[in-house]
Enzyme design. Sequence first.
Site, PDB file in Angstrom:
ATOM      1  N   LYS A 151      -7.326  10.647   0.567  1.00 26.16           N
ATOM      2  CA  LYS A 151      -9.459  11.274   0.835  1.00 26.16           C
ATOM      3  C   LYS A 151      -8.947  12.169   1.583  1.00 26.16           C
ATOM      4  CE  LYS A 151      -9.805   6.400  -0.748  1.00 26.16           C
ATOM      5  NZ  LYS A 151     -10.114   5.072  -0.537  1.00 26.16           N
ATOM      6  N   THR A 161      -4.871   4.678   0.201  1.00 27.66           N
ATOM      7  CA  THR A 161      -5.422   5.224  -0.724  1.00 27.66           C
ATOM      8  C   THR A 161      -6.103   6.279   0.365  1.00 27.66           C
ATOM      9  OG1 THR A 161      -6.941   4.030  -1.148  1.00 27.66           O
ATOM     10  CG2 THR A 161      -5.303   4.416  -2.735  1.00 27.66           C
ATOM     11  N   LYS A 208      -0.172  -2.649  10.166  1.00 24.31           N
ATOM     12  CA  LYS A 208      -1.097  -0.845  10.262  1.00 24.31           C
ATOM     13  C   LYS A 208      -0.736  -0.270  10.979  1.00 24.31           C
ATOM     14  CE  LYS A 208      -3.951  -1.874   6.405  1.00 24.31           C
ATOM     15  NZ  LYS A 208      -3.897  -1.392   4.807  1.00 24.31           N
ATOM     16  N   HIS A 253       0.225  -5.504  -6.028  1.00 25.87           N
ATOM     17  CA  HIS A 253       0.050  -4.598  -4.081  1.00 25.87           C
ATOM     18  C   HIS A 253       0.355  -4.629  -2.933  1.00 25.87           C
ATOM     19  CE1 HIS A 253      -3.302  -2.614  -6.485  1.00 25.87           C
ATOM     20  NE2 HIS A 253      -3.542  -3.865  -6.885  1.00 25.87           N
ATOM     21  N   LYS A 291      -9.270   1.818   8.772  1.00 27.95           N
ATOM     22  CA  LYS A 291      -8.975   1.169   7.683  1.00 27.95           C
ATOM     23  C   LYS A 291      -8.339  -0.741   7.688  1.00 27.95           C
ATOM     24  CE  LYS A 291      -4.578   3.803   8.296  1.00 27.95           C
ATOM     25  NZ  LYS A 291      -4.218   4.119   6.873  1.00 27.95           N
ATOM     26  N   ARG A 292      -8.358  -1.240   7.504  1.00 28.32           N
ATOM     27  CA  ARG A 292      -8.508  -2.993   7.916  1.00 28.32           C
ATOM     28  C   ARG A 292      -7.449  -2.493   8.866  1.00 28.32           C
ATOM     29  NH1 ARG A 292     -11.040  -6.570   4.746  1.00 28.32           N
ATOM     30  NH2 ARG A 292      -9.971  -8.298   6.362  1.00 28.32           N
TER      31      ARG A 292
HETATM   32  C1  26W Z   1      -4.780 -13.813  -1.618  1.00 30.24           C
HETATM   33  C2  26W Z   1      -5.165 -12.644  -0.526  1.00 30.24           C
HETATM   34  C3  26W Z   1      -4.690 -11.057  -0.321  1.00 30.24           C
HETATM   35  C4  26W Z   1      -6.441 -10.946  -0.659  1.00 30.24           C
HETATM   36  C5  26W Z   1      -5.764  -9.101  -1.209  1.00 30.24           C
HETATM   37  C6  26W Z   1      -3.107 -10.659  -0.647  1.00 30.24           C
HETATM   38  C7  26W Z   1      -3.678  -9.605  -0.219  1.00 30.24           C
HETATM   39  C8  26W Z   1      -4.849  -8.331  -0.953  1.00 30.24           C
HETATM   40  C9  26W Z   1      -4.610  -7.108  -1.268  1.00 30.24           C
HETATM   41  C10 26W Z   1      -3.407  -6.956  -2.098  1.00 30.24           C
HETATM   42  C11 26W Z   1      -4.402  -5.766  -0.092  1.00 30.24           C
HETATM   43  C12 26W Z   1      -5.120  -5.131  -0.236  1.00 30.24           C
HETATM   44  O1  26W Z   1      -5.925  -4.169  -0.397  1.00 30.24           O
HETATM   45  N1  26W Z   1      -3.597  -4.469  -0.791  1.00 30.24           N
HETATM   46  C13 26W Z   1      -3.564  -2.840  -1.085  1.00 30.24           C
HETATM   47  O2  26W Z   1      -3.721  -1.824  -2.266  1.00 30.24           O
HETATM   48  C14 26W Z   1      -4.258  -0.570  -1.992  1.00 30.24           C
HETATM   49  C15 26W Z   1      -4.162  -0.744  -3.511  1.00 30.24           C
HETATM   50  O3  26W Z   1      -3.319  -0.203  -4.398  1.00 30.24           O
HETATM   51  C16 26W Z   1      -3.064  -0.108  -1.389  1.00 30.24           C
HETATM   52  O4  26W Z   1      -3.492   0.828  -1.474  1.00 30.24           O
HETATM   53  C17 26W Z   1      -2.570  -0.528   0.162  1.00 30.24           C
HETATM   54  O5  26W Z   1      -1.123   0.185   0.256  1.00 30.24           O
HETATM   55  C18 26W Z   1      -2.153  -1.786  -0.368  1.00 30.24           C
HETATM   56  O6  26W Z   1      -2.295  -2.348   1.042  1.00 30.24           O
END
Ligand code: 26W
Length: 827
Positions: free
Chosen positions: A673, A669, A567, A370, A561-562
Amino acid sequence: MPQKPIVFDAPQPEPRARTVEALKAEILERLTYSVGKDPAVARPHDWLTATILAVRERVIDGWMESSRETWRTGNKRVYYLSLEFLIGRLMRDAFSNIGLMEPVRQALDGLNVDLKELMDLEPDAALGNGGLGRLAACFLESMSTIKIPAYGYGIRYAHGLFRQEMSEGWQVELPEEWLAHGNPWEFERRESSYEIGFGGHVEPVQEPDGSVRHEWHPSEHLNAVAFDTPIVGWRGARVNTLRLWSAQPIDPILLDKFNEGDHIGALAESAKAEAITRVLYPADATPAGQELRLRQEFFFSSASLQDIVRRHLQQFGDLGSLPDKVAIQLNDTHPAISIAEMMRILMDTHGLRWAEAWKLTKGVFSYTNHTLMPEALESWPVALLERLLPRHMQIIYAINAEVLTEARTVAGFNDAQIANVSLIDEGGQRRVRMGQLAFVGSHAINGVSALHTELMKKTVFANLNTLYPDRISNKTNGVTPRRWLLQCNPGLTRLITDRIGPAFQDDIERLADLEAHAEDPNFQAQFAKVKHANKQALAALIKERLNVTVSPDALFDVQIKRIHEYKRQLLNVIEAVAHYSAIRAHPERNWVPRVKVFAGKAAPSYWNAKLIIKLTNDIARVINNDPAVRGLLKVVFLPNYNVSLAETIIPAADLSEQISTAGMEASGTGNMKFALNGALTIGTLDGANVEMREAVGPENMFIFGLTAEEVAEKRSRSEVPRGAIDNSPALKEALEMISSGVFSPDDPNRYRELIGGLYDHDWFMVARDFDTYADAQRQVDTVWADRRRWNAMAIRNTAHMGWFSSDRTIAQYAAEIWNVPTSRGGA
Ligand code: 26W
């Protein structure tokens, strides 16, 4: 392990009646006999529990039927392992999917209880940070909808993502208490509990046949207890299970210690065990790197795999058929330790040989990536893994030896390539790279948008892709149209149904039938009317939460969003400042009234993100109170963004901000929406925006900015962004206003460093994308002024979002990765 096959010949209850009268009687019965309250004194929370319990029974009918069917047919099951499930509220989802929304409303009416009021009381289950967690939740619902036998496996955090409050414009984090009133959706399964170990040592044992078996003797033990929540698909197609693990001590109290008078010590073990599932890590892009996080990852991986293998053996009796009956999807690398745990279970517990175990492991696992951001790729110090999971570390070394041999002999890799594919990062402190582990232990690896998958092949996994070609594929994300259209936007759903009939509710790609109505002035007027009503509701919420008055006639421009530098909320805010200054300088112009809406949480340790929240609030205060602006621009930051807030904001948006630095947002995503609900997108060529543009047509979107290639090129030349600032008077002025303290008179230097970064390196290309962004915003104004054109574009966005349904995404996983049939055909 006794293998008693299950036969479903026990007597079964009659399925529950679904009439208003039956529901009414049963809500009363649950209130009295399950909640233990007299209707005369029952509080709203009691009614909420009673209502959920009554409807839950109808859900259970389908749940049992689904499970029986899978046992009967012996169909393959899919297991979705995710450290995050951002579920939100379940009530409207479940009621609406089993078609009981109206009967329940009427039943409650008859009891003088308002369903809407109850719905607002339900806590929003925030067991996730953002996109990745919400995707997992959409996927669960889609798997039920297209009839895939599936389990979600995760952690039952006692506290989900923190609650965000504002204190003088700064984010403050408060603990989140989603379980405070109990959780009527879940079933505790004390009997489904597994022992999880940590630490200790490994003993090699010589077998009679000369082979060596390894015995891991952990020094710490605790229990994983299952809590099950039913997940209903659309029209109750199927009901699957979300199984969340809670950590519990094996001995709740150490009596010896207690009796010796060490009362605290007697409870310490138990507190330590429970700590594992106490809180969700709130960072969504930088690995926490802490031991507790690794413990969480192993804890839920091990419990899930033990459960999966136990179920498989109970039903099929042999392990050789594992890949035919089990597909395990790893949601990012968070559960990647599962690869080593599966090897351990197969070899050490069940006595399989390495080669066989490795073949089975690769046969069942697949992995979704991701994010490509280097700082977000998980790795663990070898020393930590050795101490916490000594057997797994041995297995990882053995896997690595196998991979590196293949890389040298079969692929003829050089030293640099070998170092790149190695599971061990040897630069500095030795670390295990979880991405590499997940990759080599899986038969399929996927990215989440076409662009992201291509970049993945060219960057992080370039060498692994050469070594194992054809493992990587793309599965562009999707969102469930039930939650993100039918439930959150009933007005639009009714309108669409009136116009093209109800077929789109079961086959969302039929939304394309709206294309024929895009230019119809009558339909446009109705479409705009629905949007206006949704905007009125949002305006009321803004008034209530922030005491700011906004007009529903203004253009609602939304970025939720976060909060993260990539972003680029900062780009949006700087543009707002430039726009503010233009309005003041040219009061005579015909400005389009705008409301800029922001919401999102910042990781508690992410200083710049928190500063951007403060900046947004500082700017909002000045702009909203400047009489010279005459209400032509308003800025609001809504606190405590969560799924429920998104469900209110998205249907009310005119403009959707998807403006990440190209190459950095894996998919997005939220973008889908918004467009589904008829918002136009202003965005970069990043993530799924690229594919959305193809689907809706470039003329129906506002695309601007550098491409991913251009970003990479500029970064490699470490070109200084000065030119971008010097050549843009509007940008220059806005930056000077911010950094000189116009919006922070109480602390004029507050934003000096933040803005300084843009002059310095501008890693996220805020300065370099500013002018094209501002131009795109003025283009938005021009189109808005021609409301017929705007409405036609909005309708076309809704019409062409059908493909971005998570049903489509899941059908692709099913056909191309899991090899399971679905009710949509394929496989
Ligand atoms: C280990 C720390 C950590 C925790 C969570 C690193 C990375 C993440 C995720 C990858 C963050 C996340 O939510 N990524 C998002 O995933 C979505 C679903 O695929 C994508 O639509 C977003 O672009 C992506 O930022």
